[in-house]
Motif scaffolding. Structure first.
Motif, mmCIF file in Angstrom:
data_model
loop_
_atom_site.group_PDB
_atom_site.id
_atom_site.type_symbol
_atom_site.label_atom_id
_atom_site.label_comp_id
_atom_site.label_asym_id
_atom_site.label_seq_id
_atom_site.Cartn_x
_atom_site.Cartn_y
_atom_site.Cartn_z
ATOM 1 N N VAL A 197 0.673 -1.065 0.009
ATOM 2 C CA VAL A 197 -0.341 -0.014 -0.135
ATOM 3 C C VAL A 197 1.258 1.140 0.229
ATOM 4 O O VAL A 197 2.099 1.205 0.762
ATOM 5 C CB VAL A 197 -0.651 -0.303 1.151
ATOM 6 N N ALA A 198 0.479 1.853 -0.864
ATOM 7 C CA ALA A 198 1.282 3.117 -1.234
ATOM 8 C C ALA A 198 0.723 4.827 -0.370
ATOM 9 O O ALA A 198 -0.645 4.454 -0.437
ATOM 10 C CB ALA A 198 1.281 3.498 -2.237
ATOM 11 N N GLU A 246 3.873 8.278 -9.585
ATOM 12 C CA GLU A 246 3.122 9.064 -10.053
ATOM 13 C C GLU A 246 3.775 10.289 -9.793
ATOM 14 O O GLU A 246 3.681 10.487 -8.715
ATOM 15 C CB GLU A 246 1.659 8.772 -10.018
ATOM 16 N N ARG A 306 -2.064 -4.557 -8.379
ATOM 17 C CA ARG A 306 -2.470 -4.629 -6.816
ATOM 18 C C ARG A 306 -3.174 -5.738 -7.143
ATOM 19 O O ARG A 306 -3.584 -5.824 -5.693
ATOM 20 C CB ARG A 306 -4.413 -3.596 -7.506
ATOM 21 N N PHE A 313 -5.413 -0.001 -13.181
ATOM 22 C CA PHE A 313 -4.710 0.821 -12.931
ATOM 23 C C PHE A 313 -3.670 0.875 -13.089
ATOM 24 O O PHE A 313 -2.886 2.161 -13.550
ATOM 25 C CB PHE A 313 -4.396 0.023 -11.351
ATOM 26 N N PHE A 345 -3.341 8.196 -12.180
ATOM 27 C CA PHE A 345 -4.106 8.832 -11.175
ATOM 28 C C PHE A 345 -4.200 9.904 -10.435
ATOM 29 O O PHE A 345 -5.764 10.170 -9.481
ATOM 30 C CB PHE A 345 -3.943 7.540 -9.770
ATOM 31 N N LYS A 375 -9.003 13.834 -5.973
ATOM 32 C CA LYS A 375 -9.003 12.501 -5.045
ATOM 33 C C LYS A 375 -10.115 12.152 -4.790
ATOM 34 O O LYS A 375 -9.674 11.013 -4.581
ATOM 35 C CB LYS A 375 -8.542 13.903 -3.697
ATOM 36 N N ARG A 399 -9.930 9.108 -7.211
ATOM 37 C CA ARG A 399 -9.253 8.081 -6.769
ATOM 38 C C ARG A 399 -9.603 6.966 -5.176
ATOM 39 O O ARG A 399 -9.142 6.315 -5.074
ATOM 40 C CB ARG A 399 -7.154 8.812 -6.207
ATOM 41 N N LEU A 421 -11.690 5.192 -5.809
ATOM 42 C CA LEU A 421 -11.991 3.767 -7.421
ATOM 43 C C LEU A 421 -10.708 3.030 -6.812
ATOM 44 O O LEU A 421 -11.661 1.339 -7.176
ATOM 45 C CB LEU A 421 -11.305 4.860 -8.145
ATOM 46 N N VAL A 422 -9.727 3.134 -6.195
ATOM 47 C CA VAL A 422 -8.550 2.367 -5.874
ATOM 48 C C VAL A 422 -8.869 1.832 -4.645
ATOM 49 O O VAL A 422 -8.099 0.642 -4.415
ATOM 50 C CB VAL A 422 -6.904 3.643 -6.230
ATOM 51 N N GLU A 443 -9.417 -2.318 -5.029
ATOM 52 C CA GLU A 443 -8.013 -3.183 -4.749
ATOM 53 C C GLU A 443 -7.074 -2.216 -3.425
ATOM 54 O O GLU A 443 -6.351 -2.644 -4.097
ATOM 55 C CB GLU A 443 -8.075 -3.265 -6.561
ATOM 56 N N TYR A 444 -7.195 -1.934 -2.795
ATOM 57 C CA TYR A 444 -6.228 -1.303 -1.751
ATOM 58 C C TYR A 444 -5.706 -0.547 -1.877
ATOM 59 O O TYR A 444 -4.542 -0.984 -1.404
ATOM 60 C CB TYR A 444 -5.421 -3.017 -1.156
ATOM 61 N N LEU A 445 -5.770 0.336 -2.951
ATOM 62 C CA LEU A 445 -5.127 1.327 -2.789
ATOM 63 C C LEU A 445 -4.991 2.403 -2.131
ATOM 64 O O LEU A 445 -5.831 3.119 -2.702
ATOM 65 C CB LEU A 445 -4.270 1.852 -4.949
ATOM 66 N N GLU A 446 -4.590 2.371 -0.855
ATOM 67 C CA GLU A 446 -4.639 3.781 0.427
ATOM 68 C C GLU A 446 -4.097 5.066 -0.622
ATOM 69 O O GLU A 446 -3.050 5.675 -0.820
ATOM 70 C CB GLU A 446 -3.868 3.395 1.459
ATOM 71 N N VAL A 447 -4.804 5.575 -1.208
ATOM 72 C CA VAL A 447 -4.202 7.151 -0.635
ATOM 73 C C VAL A 447 -4.614 7.893 -0.089
ATOM 74 O O VAL A 447 -5.870 8.784 0.182
ATOM 75 C CB VAL A 447 -4.915 7.239 -2.717
#
Lengths: 145, 425, 495
Positions: free
Chosen positions: A5-6, A49, A61, A104, B406, B411, B414, B417-418, B421-425
């Motif tokens: 996780v970023a 990015e 992912r 993605f 992205f 924000k 983002r 959406l993410v 699938e566990y893209l913590e932003v």
């Protein structure tokens, strides 16, 4: 299964994750050797990015219902029973279907050897993925799902 | 419970996986007209010599046993009795079903051309492995160095891909003004045309073949609409593919161009389902019925059909046309509606270079079409914008950025959406 | 006349064998020292811009960069340092006041380095801190005159080390968060400085000492209510006698909200509090705050260590302060005129000793805790300060070094590569508060353990017993007057 996780608020945009990922996926696995001898042909599965001061790193992912897996013409893209999406370079023909369906956009064409797709494999042979291990500001963390 | 599946390719495979995930005991019978299971789109790579015949299977070798299937290879279903729920094979075999899935795919369209005879040596279609094998043999035997392809669409271009690898100079003819007419606009087509020219090949637009000349059952030449004559020993007919609905002619099954199904992949007949290139279903973007004959659509449709066959109500939320093609080193990806006019209420954004073309088509502030030529990296994100129906009004002018990603999305988009699938932003 | 070129202070040496041209240094340097030339495919240096922060050196994945001091040389001269020469050249060019950051780097006698500690030998055996409990717990606040009197409000510290006042504005929110979290988890205090208390730091309010400085930034009733203690700032060691200035460009939305001033206005802290012109005025403010907080929290005063620090401190204690903070000449700052930072104030060692002595003599030592601050470099400095009379110490520079600071002294530019002394979002994100908190916590822990070791060596098991215990100290190479002021014997002298 572990997921990377970023954390956008701590990513400096130094791109060292890209450096270490490329090193890990290189032949020599040595950072100086990799960059000096394989320069211009390096591929990192993670990339940063950047928009003004906001940066963060993104990679595969390992989606539960991965579109790249069911769209793969040759079965080169597959999911292990642990849930990791892996790519078999031998089977890949470079049709780019996976690049087309990945929401993605984290699969990249590898135009060096065989024009095949290239993506994150969660560094399964390491305890901690190279990007997480080497991020200087702990902007990449592992969570267990 | 008896499940019968007619046709064995990606839709069937995904249906089988779905069925088995819910029903491990039911009997599954598969009827395949081919000798073995393989991925049809790979025939162009086979033709080009990039892969071998035994490398064309897209599932593991023991798939049939692993999923406990009874597969009838090299068999064709002759007819179906929907009342008695029986499928008749050639040779008096008949199988009874509780649930039936028709995934017979598509067949090439052979236009009515004066002088065409199916026994003429040198004329090929290009949809099956046998086509590719025969073509390969023919090329080698006759030392072919030039060929004509009728139809610059996807099949034609895939054939072209294969032939170019043998250094065969091509003349590709299409009735429209461009290659890949369904997915490209003229501009995008020019990039490929330029490459073809550099290679010594040619694209002939706004034209078609009106007569075929043969001698001693061997192809000699073709005549075009404008009376031009081309001598050739090899002609690939690739004007189109139509759903293979022959088996349901003169039955109660509702068809149009293809078999009509609802969002559960159910035909008008209760226990009969259909999926893949043979069906006609709602296009996600236009909301009109159309045939979307692409691999990912077939995979998802097969999966949905399989689930619903075991009685789980699972909806198919539709697909839109998309393609990825690489000709002579030029990669391209396209999605949705790409050949529209501004006057019809579409907003068109274009960015281009000598070896790079990017076009985004927007309607009602949502992306409905994309063409990427030259640089396809991260192309899938545009497909996601279409699928998720993202309102792009706040970042419209950033869509063409080289580094579109992205971070350009606002924000809140983002995060929404993410996080899935566990893209913590 | 040919203009003098500004010489580079640092040499940035790139080992070409190791450099992989990943360009991390190019991307990260806020001073643009490194840049990539695509034509020659090489990374080029602009060394004169290097401030010596070492960020690139630490970041480089192959260790290809070395940053070395480059001292421009003039003909050998005992009187004129080349730094003096170049300072004059700069002033001739700009006509401006030379600014700097952090604490004084000038050569003064390091009294701490001339003081040594005792250890137990035959009698009064030493104590092993690994085997026996060691008490570092410290209570800050007024102690009653009689043992039976009610105890006034106290701050409880698990170690006699606290994080000093560094305002949000001079340092980033991430830096403050790191220190706040570390203090919270260790059980000691951190200080807001004069920039107000940011909302995100409220979870750590239990451990915060809030400052009421001359600009009164951020001071409202919530500010006082949330705090554990209140500190009225009269002065600081780095710039005694002058005020502070945060330029309007740095006052963005967050700072504006926290300091409670309009966006874009300069945040000027005047030199004096304009309502404190006498000791009585100070007393009035102290009690006004005590009333406002219902006498539930310690209220103290911070002054710079100046010539008459002893009587001033005495006055402050009599004015009702529960604690007095003395900031020595080595105290740090985000921005100050160099000439003031390096020449105004006195060393903390002397200041602490004389204040402690004076308060004892006047019989009021119990009425306020004494907190020393100003450039403590190690736990040895801390323990010596306590032995000289401090109840506890504040650390600032050391805390920032634990967060990454390399003392480049360019805080006033707002381009701190470590994300500490800046509000630039490109830079502040580099300081991950989780990592910062861990590091500053480690610092507290390490120093506390060392203090325990040194205490044990002296045969003492509670820090209280060392407080003002000058007998545990001896001077080495100090003059008679220095020894007298410090109140210690010379090494060699016994009971």
């Amino acid at each position: 299964m572990k997921k990377i996780v970023a954390k956008e608020e701590y990513c400096m945009g130094c791109r060292l994750c890209e450096v270490y990922c490329a090193t890990k996926n290189s032949k020599s696995k040595d950072i100086i050797k990799t960059f000096k001898s394989e320069a211009g042909k390096l591929l990192s599965a993670i990339f940063v990015e950047e928009k003004e001061h906001i940066t963060f790193a993104i990679q595969c992912r390992h989606c539960e219902d991965a579109p790249c897996v069911y769209s793969c013409l040759t079965g080169a893209m597959y999911k292990t029973d642990k849930g990791v999406v892996l790519h078999n370079k031998e089977k890949c023909v470079g049709c780019w279907m996976c690049i087309m369906v990945c929401p993605f956009g984290v699969i990249k064409p590898d135009l060096n050897i065989k024009k095949i797709a290239s993506k994150c494999d969660l560094c399964l042979d390491k305890e901690v993925p190279a990007c997480v291990e080497n991020c200087p500001n702990e902007a990449l963390v592992i969570i267990n799902k | 419970m008896n499940y019968i599946i007619i046709g064995y390719s990606v839709a069937a495979v995904n249906a089988i996986k779905s069925i088995r995930s819910l029903d491990s005991k039911g009997k599954i019978y598969v009827i395949s007209e081919e000798e073995k299971l393989y991925s049809r789109p790979l025939i162009s790579y086979y033709l080009a010599g990039k892969i071998k015949e035994d490398e064309m299977n897209f599932v593991e070798g023991n798939f049939d046993t692993k999923y406990n299937l009874k597969v009838y290879y090299s068999e064709v279903a002759k007819s179906i009795d929907f009342d008695k729920k029986l499928v008749y094979l050639y040779g008096n075999k008949k199988l009874s079903y509780d649930k039936l899935l028709i995934t017979t795919g598509g067949v090439p369209v052979i236009p009515d051309i004066k002088g065409y005879k199916s026994y003429i040596e040198g004329i090929f279609t290009f949809t099956k492995l046998d086509d590719a094998k025969n073509l390969l043999n023919y090329i080698k035997r006759n030392k072919i160095n030039q060929a004509v392809i009728l139809g610059g669409g996807l099949i034609g271009m895939k054939a072209a891909e294969g032939l170019l690898a043998h250094n065969i100079k091509l003349k590709i003819i299409d009735i429209t003004d461009r290659l890949l007419a369904n997915t490209f606009d003229k501009e995008a087509s020019c990039y490929i045309e330029k490459k073809l020219n550099q290679h010594g090949s040619e694209f002939i637009s706004n034209n078609t073949i009106v007569e075929i000349f043969s001698k001693n059952k061997k192809l000699e030449s073709v005549k075009l609409k404008d009376n031009k004559k081309i001598n050739t020993k090899l002609l690939i007919i690739a004007v189109g593919v139509k759903p293979n609905i022959e088996i349901v002619y003169n039955t109660k099954m509702k068809t149009n161009k293809g078999i009509l199904v609802d969002e559960f992949m159910n035909t008008n007949l209760d226990d009969v389902f259909s999926a893949g290139d043979v069906v006609e279903t709602k296009n996600f973007i236009t909301q009109e019925n159309s045939v979307i004959a692409i691999w990912p659509a077939a995979a998802v449709q097969g999966r949905v059909a399989g689930l619903n066959m075991v009685d789980k109500k699972f909806k198919y939320d539709g697909m839109f046309g998309m393609n990825s093609v690489e000709i002579l080193g030029v990669s391209s990806i396209s999605f949705g509606l790409t050949n529209v006019q501004q006057k019809d209420g579409f907003e068109i954004l274009v960015k281009k270079d000598s070896d790079y073309y990017k076009k985004i088509v927007i309607k009602d502030n949502k992306v409905v079409g994309v063409i990427l030529v030259g640089n396809i990296e991260r192309g899938g994100i545009y497909g996601m914008l279409i699928k998720q129906k993202i309102d792009v009004s706040s970042f419209k002018n950033e869509l063409l950025r080289d580094d579109f990603g992205f971070l350009i999305l606002p924000k809140d988009f983002r995060k929404h959406l993410v996080l899935k699938e566990y893209l913590e932003v | 006349m040919a203009k003098s070129k500004y010489k580079t202070d640092f040499r940035v040496i790139r080992d070409q064998e190791k450099c992989i041209k990943c360009q991390a240094c190019v991307r990260m340097c806020s001073n643009d020292v490194h840049y990539y030339d695509p034509e020659t495919d090489s990374i080029i240096l602009q060394e004169e811009k290097c401030v010596g922060c070492h960020f690139c050196e630490d970041l480089c994945p192959t260790g290809a960069i070395t940053v070395k001091r480059e001292i421009p040389e003039i003909k050998f001269n005992q009187h004129w340092d080349s730094k003096d020469v170049y300072n004059i050249i700069k002033q001739a060019e700009t006509g401006g006041v030379l600014l700097t950051g952090m604490g004084s780097d000038k050569k003064f006698k390091e009294y701490f380095d001339h003081i040594v500690l005792n250890a137990s030998q035959v009698t009064n055996p030493s104590i092993d801190p690994l085997r026996e409990p060691m008490e570092l717990r410290t209570f800050i606040g007024r102690k009653p005159d009689n043992i039976n009197d009610e105890l006034p409000p106290q701050l409880v510290l698990e170690t006699p080390i606290m994080f000093t006042a560094m305002s949000y504005g001079s340092i980033s929110l991430n830096a403050q968060k790191s220190l706040a979290k570390a203090a919270f988890e260790f059980g000691t205090m951190w200080n807001t400085g004069e920039g107000g208390l940011h909302q995100e730091l409220l979870p750590y309010a239990k451990n915060v000492i809030v400052q009421v400085a001359s600009g009164r930034f951020g001071v409202d009733i919530d500010y006082l209510e949330n705090a554990a203690a209140v500190e009225i700032k009269i002065g600081q060691g780095a710039k005694p006698g002058i005020g502070g200035h945060l330029p309007g460009e740095k006052v963005d939305q967050e700072i504006s909200k926290t300091r409670r001033i309009p966006i874009g206005t300069d945040a000027l802290s005047p030199a004096p509090h304009h309502d404190i012109y006498s000791i009585e005025d100070l007393k009035q403010l102290i009690f006004a705050i005590k009333e406002a907080t219902r006498y539930k929290k310690p209220v103290g005063v911070k002054i710079a260590a100046v010539h008459n620090v002893a009587p001033i401190a005495s006055g402050i204690v009599r004015a009702g302060a529960d604690f007095v903070v003395i900031d020595g000449i080595r105290g740090g700052t985000g921005a100050a005129p160099t000439v003031i930072r390096d020449n105004v104030g006195i060393p903390i060692e002397l200041a602490v000793a004389v204040v402690d002595q004076r308060l004892r003599e006047e019989g009021i030592r119990n009425q306020a805790s004494l907190i020393a601050s100003g450039g403590f470099r190690s736990s040895a400095d801390v323990i010596k300060a306590i032995a000289l009379g401090a109840d506890a110490v504040y650390i600032g520079t050391a805390a920032l070094i634990s967060l990454g600071c390399h003392l480049c002294q360019k805080c006033y530019t707002g381009k701190c590569n470590w994300g500490i002394a800046t509000q630039d979002p490109y830079l502040t994100k580099r300081l991950n508060p989780e990592i910062g908190a861990k590091r500053s916590y480690n610092l507290l822990r390490a120093w506390s353990l060392e203090i325990k070791e040194m205490l044990g060596g002296m045969g003492i098991n509670a820090i209280e017993s060392l407080r003002g215990n000058r007998e545990q100290l001896r001077g080495v190479g100090l003059t008679e007057i220095e020894l007298k002021l410090l109140g210690i014997k010379h090494a060699g002298e016994a009971w």
